[in-house]
Design a protein around this motif. Structure first.
Motif, PDB file in Angstrom:
ATOM      1  N   CYS A  22       0.803  -1.225   0.000  1.00 36.31           N
ATOM      2  CA  CYS A  22       0.000   0.000   0.000  1.00 36.31           C
ATOM      3  C   CYS A  22       0.833   1.271   0.000  1.00 36.31           C
ATOM      4  O   CYS A  22       0.375   2.299  -0.496  1.00 36.31           O
ATOM      5  CB  CYS A  22      -0.913   0.020   1.222  1.00 36.31           C
ATOM      6  N   PRO A  24       4.535   3.541  -0.577  1.00 28.41           N
ATOM      7  CA  PRO A  24       5.760   3.530  -1.377  1.00 28.41           C
ATOM      8  C   PRO A  24       6.974   3.160  -0.528  1.00 28.41           C
ATOM      9  O   PRO A  24       7.124   3.634   0.592  1.00 28.41           O
ATOM     10  CB  PRO A  24       5.862   4.956  -1.909  1.00 28.41           C
ATOM     11  N   THR A  27      11.180   6.123  -3.588  1.00 30.98           N
ATOM     12  CA  THR A  27      10.728   7.150  -4.524  1.00 30.98           C
ATOM     13  C   THR A  27      11.905   7.540  -5.416  1.00 30.98           C
ATOM     14  O   THR A  27      13.056   7.521  -4.990  1.00 30.98           O
ATOM     15  CB  THR A  27      10.201   8.396  -3.789  1.00 30.98           C
ATOM     16  N   SER A  33       7.293   5.842  -7.972  1.00 33.77           N
ATOM     17  CA  SER A  33       7.444   5.217  -6.655  1.00 33.77           C
ATOM     18  C   SER A  33       7.325   3.706  -6.801  1.00 33.77           C
ATOM     19  O   SER A  33       6.635   3.191  -7.664  1.00 33.77           O
ATOM     20  CB  SER A  33       6.395   5.743  -5.681  1.00 33.77           C
ATOM     21  N   ASN A  35       6.366   0.205  -4.796  1.00 38.04           N
ATOM     22  CA  ASN A  35       5.842  -0.528  -3.642  1.00 38.04           C
ATOM     23  C   ASN A  35       6.035  -2.003  -3.925  1.00 38.04           C
ATOM     24  O   ASN A  35       6.672  -2.369  -4.902  1.00 38.04           O
ATOM     25  CB  ASN A  35       4.393  -0.143  -3.312  1.00 38.04           C
ATOM     26  N   THR A  40       5.072   2.665 -10.122  1.00 40.62           N
ATOM     27  CA  THR A  40       4.098   3.565 -10.728  1.00 40.62           C
ATOM     28  C   THR A  40       4.675   4.972 -10.819  1.00 40.62           C
ATOM     29  O   THR A  40       5.555   5.349 -10.050  1.00 40.62           O
ATOM     30  CB  THR A  40       2.797   3.615  -9.903  1.00 40.62           C
ATOM     31  N   ASP A  41       4.139   5.755 -11.773  1.00 38.67           N
ATOM     32  CA  ASP A  41       4.559   7.146 -11.866  1.00 38.67           C
ATOM     33  C   ASP A  41       3.683   8.012 -10.975  1.00 38.67           C
ATOM     34  O   ASP A  41       2.853   7.519 -10.227  1.00 38.67           O
ATOM     35  CB  ASP A  41       4.571   7.623 -13.322  1.00 38.67           C
ATOM     36  N   SER A  43       1.152   9.880 -11.498  1.00 40.19           N
ATOM     37  CA  SER A  43      -0.297   9.821 -11.710  1.00 40.19           C
ATOM     38  C   SER A  43      -0.881   8.456 -11.348  1.00 40.19           C
ATOM     39  O   SER A  43      -2.079   8.253 -11.461  1.00 40.19           O
ATOM     40  CB  SER A  43      -0.627  10.151 -13.162  1.00 40.19           C
ATOM     41  N   GLY A  44      -0.040   7.534 -10.943  1.00 38.47           N
ATOM     42  CA  GLY A  44      -0.510   6.205 -10.577  1.00 38.47           C
ATOM     43  C   GLY A  44      -0.509   5.231 -11.741  1.00 38.47           C
ATOM     44  O   GLY A  44      -0.994   4.111 -11.610  1.00 38.47           O
ATOM     45  N   GLU A  45       0.015   5.645 -12.879  1.00 39.74           N
ATOM     46  CA  GLU A  45       0.094   4.768 -14.043  1.00 39.74           C
ATOM     47  C   GLU A  45       1.152   3.691 -13.821  1.00 39.74           C
ATOM     48  O   GLU A  45       2.255   3.964 -13.359  1.00 39.74           O
ATOM     49  CB  GLU A  45       0.448   5.564 -15.300  1.00 39.74           C
ATOM     50  N   TYR A  46       0.813   2.486 -14.180  1.00 35.80           N
ATOM     51  CA  TYR A  46       1.691   1.331 -14.025  1.00 35.80           C
ATOM     52  C   TYR A  46       2.885   1.448 -14.960  1.00 35.80           C
ATOM     53  O   TYR A  46       2.733   1.729 -16.145  1.00 35.80           O
ATOM     54  CB  TYR A  46       0.878   0.067 -14.323  1.00 35.80           C
TER      55      TYR A  46
END
Length: 147
Positions: A22, A24, A27, A33, A35, A40-41, A43-46
């Motif tokens: 859940c 990071p 970074t 980041s 996990n 992911t970047d 924006s949360g893109e894989y």
């Protein structure tokens, strides 16, 4: 017994390792980041899956929870706790190796995030559990000598 202190240590270690999915752990300077399950970047893109980190995270969680239920055989519980500590060390090595490789490949720097404390905390809890199991084993042996 399940209500022994080492069971609490092992349960908390498993929960702490599960939080790695859940938060990071590392970074990067490009705002990506890492996990336990994905890189992911911002924006949360894989971006990619760190398979080594994922593998050793899941293995560590399963080992911590299986060790709790080996309470009838303290020798096996000590062995499983040692295996857990090894998995956590390999998890830390995988985190550093994956972060270093991603940073070198993209020519960016990386720094540990607050999630890097989780494997270290889980290792400490595993060590405390192993110490408590050994104390129980010594107590049982001392009681057997008295009989």
């Amino acid at each position: 017994m399940i209500q022994r202190i080492q069971s609490v240590y092992l349960l908390v270690a498993g929960i702490v390792l599960a939080f790695g999915f859940c938060v990071p752990i590392v970074t990067f300077s490009d705002k990506a980041s890492l996990n336990a399950s994905a890189l992911t970047d911002i924006s949360g893109e894989y971006i990619s899956t760190p398979w080594g980190v994922l593998f050793f995270s899941v293995l560590s969680i399963i080992t911590a929870l299986c060790t709790i239920f080996s309470y009838k055989n303290r020798h096996r519980q000590i062995i499983l706790t040692n295996v857990l500590l090894g998995f956590i060390l390999f998890l830390c090595i995988c985190i550093v190796a994956y972060s270093w490789a991603y940073g070198i490949k993209n020519e960016i720097s990386f720094s540990p995030a607050y999630g890097m404390v989780l494997p270290i905390l889980a290792y400490i809890l595993g060590w405390l559990a192993r110490r408590s199991i050994r104390k129980d084993e010594e107590l049982v042996r001392a009681a057997d000598r008295i009989r």
